[in-house]
Design a protein around this motif. Structure first.
Motif, PDB file in Angstrom:
ATOM      1  N   ALA A   1      -8.776 -26.231   3.017  1.00 40.60           N
ATOM      2  CA  ALA A   1      -8.772 -27.398   2.024  1.00 40.60           C
ATOM      3  C   ALA A   1      -8.371 -26.516   0.677  1.00 40.60           C
ATOM      4  O   ALA A   1      -8.566 -25.338   0.693  1.00 40.60           O
ATOM      5  N   GLY A   2      -7.789 -27.164  -0.574  1.00 40.05           N
ATOM      6  CA  GLY A   2      -7.368 -26.290  -1.556  1.00 40.05           C
ATOM      7  C   GLY A   2      -6.616 -27.434  -2.497  1.00 40.05           C
ATOM      8  O   GLY A   2      -6.619 -28.550  -2.636  1.00 40.05           O
ATOM      9  N   GLU A   3      -5.790 -26.648  -3.242  1.00 42.09           N
ATOM     10  CA  GLU A   3      -4.873 -27.195  -4.211  1.00 42.09           C
ATOM     11  C   GLU A   3      -3.496 -26.570  -4.281  1.00 42.09           C
ATOM     12  O   GLU A   3      -3.240 -25.731  -3.633  1.00 42.09           O
ATOM     13  N   SER A   4      -2.574 -27.786  -4.964  1.00 46.88           N
ATOM     14  CA  SER A   4      -1.317 -27.229  -4.899  1.00 46.88           C
ATOM     15  C   SER A   4      -1.052 -26.448  -6.390  1.00 46.88           C
ATOM     16  O   SER A   4      -1.695 -26.940  -7.408  1.00 46.88           O
ATOM     17  N   SER A   5      -0.101 -25.646  -6.485  1.00 48.32           N
ATOM     18  CA  SER A   5       0.235 -24.947  -7.630  1.00 48.32           C
ATOM     19  C   SER A   5       1.157 -25.840  -8.200  1.00 48.32           C
ATOM     20  O   SER A   5       1.444 -25.416  -9.674  1.00 48.32           O
ATOM     21  N   ASP A   6       1.464 -26.886  -7.911  1.00 47.71           N
ATOM     22  CA  ASP A   6       2.547 -27.685  -8.540  1.00 47.71           C
ATOM     23  C   ASP A   6       1.722 -28.671  -9.845  1.00 47.71           C
ATOM     24  O   ASP A   6       2.358 -28.660 -10.843  1.00 47.71           O
ATOM     25  N   HIS A   7       0.299 -28.930  -9.554  1.00 45.53           N
ATOM     26  CA  HIS A   7      -0.294 -29.657 -10.595  1.00 45.53           C
ATOM     27  C   HIS A   7      -1.585 -29.395 -10.326  1.00 45.53           C
ATOM     28  O   HIS A   7      -2.155 -29.621  -9.069  1.00 45.53           O
ATOM     29  N   GLY A   8      -2.458 -29.576 -11.171  1.00 44.30           N
ATOM     30  CA  GLY A   8      -4.153 -29.153 -11.119  1.00 44.30           C
ATOM     31  C   GLY A   8      -4.767 -30.469 -10.530  1.00 44.30           C
ATOM     32  O   GLY A   8      -5.946 -30.235 -10.078  1.00 44.30           O
ATOM     33  N   SER A   9      -4.093 -31.659 -10.604  1.00 40.50           N
ATOM     34  CA  SER A   9      -4.726 -32.774  -9.831  1.00 40.50           C
ATOM     35  C   SER A   9      -4.468 -33.038  -8.597  1.00 40.50           C
ATOM     36  O   SER A   9      -5.031 -33.817  -7.817  1.00 40.50           O
ATOM     37  N   ILE A  10      -3.809 -32.454  -8.010  1.00 42.42           N
ATOM     38  CA  ILE A  10      -3.272 -32.275  -6.426  1.00 42.42           C
ATOM     39  C   ILE A  10      -4.131 -31.600  -5.612  1.00 42.42           C
ATOM     40  O   ILE A  10      -4.296 -30.235  -5.763  1.00 42.42           O
ATOM     41  N   GLY A  11      -4.794 -32.167  -4.700  1.00 44.20           N
ATOM     42  CA  GLY A  11      -5.652 -31.561  -3.602  1.00 44.20           C
ATOM     43  C   GLY A  11      -5.047 -31.806  -2.011  1.00 44.20           C
ATOM     44  O   GLY A  11      -4.321 -32.673  -2.042  1.00 44.20           O
TER      45      GLY A  11
ATOM     46  N   ILE B   1      -2.022 -32.771   7.973  1.00 40.79           N
ATOM     47  CA  ILE B   1      -2.244 -32.324   6.477  1.00 40.79           C
ATOM     48  C   ILE B   1      -2.567 -33.371   5.589  1.00 40.79           C
ATOM     49  O   ILE B   1      -1.663 -34.557   5.712  1.00 40.79           O
ATOM     50  N   ALA B   2      -3.451 -33.716   4.778  1.00 42.26           N
ATOM     51  CA  ALA B   2      -3.465 -34.913   3.834  1.00 42.26           C
ATOM     52  C   ALA B   2      -3.497 -34.382   2.459  1.00 42.26           C
ATOM     53  O   ALA B   2      -4.008 -33.224   2.106  1.00 42.26           O
ATOM     54  N   VAL B   3      -2.551 -34.776   1.628  1.00 42.32           N
ATOM     55  CA  VAL B   3      -2.271 -34.648   0.360  1.00 42.32           C
ATOM     56  C   VAL B   3      -2.340 -35.907  -0.580  1.00 42.32           C
ATOM     57  O   VAL B   3      -1.891 -36.834  -0.193  1.00 42.32           O
ATOM     58  N   SER B   4      -3.371 -35.431  -1.687  1.00 38.91           N
ATOM     59  CA  SER B   4      -3.553 -36.527  -2.618  1.00 38.91           C
ATOM     60  C   SER B   4      -3.157 -35.929  -4.328  1.00 38.91           C
ATOM     61  O   SER B   4      -3.818 -35.044  -4.425  1.00 38.91           O
ATOM     62  N   CYS B   5      -2.350 -36.767  -4.915  1.00 37.97           N
ATOM     63  CA  CYS B   5      -1.909 -36.383  -6.178  1.00 37.97           C
ATOM     64  C   CYS B   5      -2.765 -36.687  -7.044  1.00 37.97           C
ATOM     65  O   CYS B   5      -2.666 -36.019  -8.461  1.00 37.97           O
ATOM     66  N   SER B   6      -3.967 -37.214  -6.771  1.00 33.85           N
ATOM     67  CA  SER B   6      -5.050 -37.681  -7.687  1.00 33.85           C
ATOM     68  C   SER B   6      -6.688 -37.323  -7.421  1.00 33.85           C
ATOM     69  O   SER B   6      -7.205 -37.706  -8.141  1.00 33.85           O
ATOM     70  N   SER B   7      -6.542 -36.449  -6.480  1.00 28.28           N
ATOM     71  CA  SER B   7      -8.098 -36.065  -5.848  1.00 28.28           C
ATOM     72  C   SER B   7      -8.462 -34.989  -6.487  1.00 28.28           C
ATOM     73  O   SER B   7     -10.079 -34.810  -6.714  1.00 28.28           O
ATOM     74  N   ASN B   8      -7.867 -34.181  -7.289  1.00 25.23           N
ATOM     75  CA  ASN B   8      -8.333 -32.994  -7.670  1.00 25.23           C
ATOM     76  C   ASN B   8      -8.289 -31.922  -6.583  1.00 25.23           C
ATOM     77  O   ASN B   8      -8.358 -32.469  -5.325  1.00 25.23           O
ATOM     78  N   PRO B   9      -8.216 -30.557  -6.894  1.00 27.12           N
ATOM     79  CA  PRO B   9      -8.627 -29.794  -5.785  1.00 27.12           C
ATOM     80  C   PRO B   9      -9.863 -29.951  -4.794  1.00 27.12           C
ATOM     81  O   PRO B   9     -10.791 -30.566  -5.508  1.00 27.12           O
TER      82      PRO B   9
END
Length: 193
Positions: A107-117, A133-141
């Motif tokens: 689990a982690g975060e994307s360096s593209d934006h702080g709200s992406i986990g 892999i599940a990616v959410s643009c609004s979950s936060n890391p």
């Protein structure tokens, strides 16, 4: 439907060919090895298929500004067996990892934006072979992850626990994190008093 999702679906649907099409499995695994995933709210599977997801947040009447009272659901909107992404993003910052019986949850975060986990289930082998892999643009890391025989459970920095069934992650359940330091909701002042 949210406008950004409609635009995203237009781009994804343009890439959907037929249910019998050859899956994008090689592309998915090659991008996973470089720690990349399509940009958006998706679950990408090892067979190359993809679920388009939408995060829906709702509040009970009278508690519209109380984040703790919100209910969250991440719904599968579309399933595609072949698709063409509009953009790729890095999923290279791993904040948590857990191993259980030959599998590894990350689990982690994307360096593209702080709200992406993101949350992933992989084999615990030399290549960390991806299962999904599940990616959410609004979950936060996601900063914590656990793994057992049936679920991958990840905790986000927005006070939510996401519980993914291992074999059907698109049926994720999102609940409140009781350990999260919730701020008190804003108080309304009655001007008549």
């Amino acid at each position: 439907m949210q406008p950004h999702l409609a635009l995203l679906l237009d781009g994804i649907i343009a890439g959907v060919r037929s249910p019998d099409a050859t899956p994008n499995a090689d592309l998915v695994h090659a991008r996973w090895r470089t720690r990349e995933a399509p940009h958006g709210d998706f679950i990408i599977f090892s067979d190359g298929s993809l679920s388009v997801m939408e995060l829906v947040r709702s509040s009970p009447a009278g508690r519209l500004h109380d984040m703790r009272a919100e209910t969250w659901q991440w719904w599968e909107v579309l399933r595609a067996t072949e698709w063409t992404p509009n953009d790729w993003m890095d999923v290279d910052t791993t904040l948590a990892s857990c191993v259980n019986a030959g599998s590894r949850a990350l689990a982690g975060e994307s360096s593209d934006h702080g709200s992406i986990g993101w949350v992933a289930l992989a084999q615990d082998d030399d290549h960390s072979t991806l299962e999904w892999i599940a990616v959410s643009c609004s979950s936060n890391p996601f900063t914590e992850v656990t793994l057992d025989a049936t679920t991958v459970t990840a905790t986000s920095t927005l006070g939510r626990i996401w519980t993914f069934p291992r074999n059907t992650p698109q049926q994720v359940k999102i609940t409140e994190d009781p350990a999260y330091p919730w701020a008190s909701p804003p108080q309304t002042i009655d001007p008549a008093s």
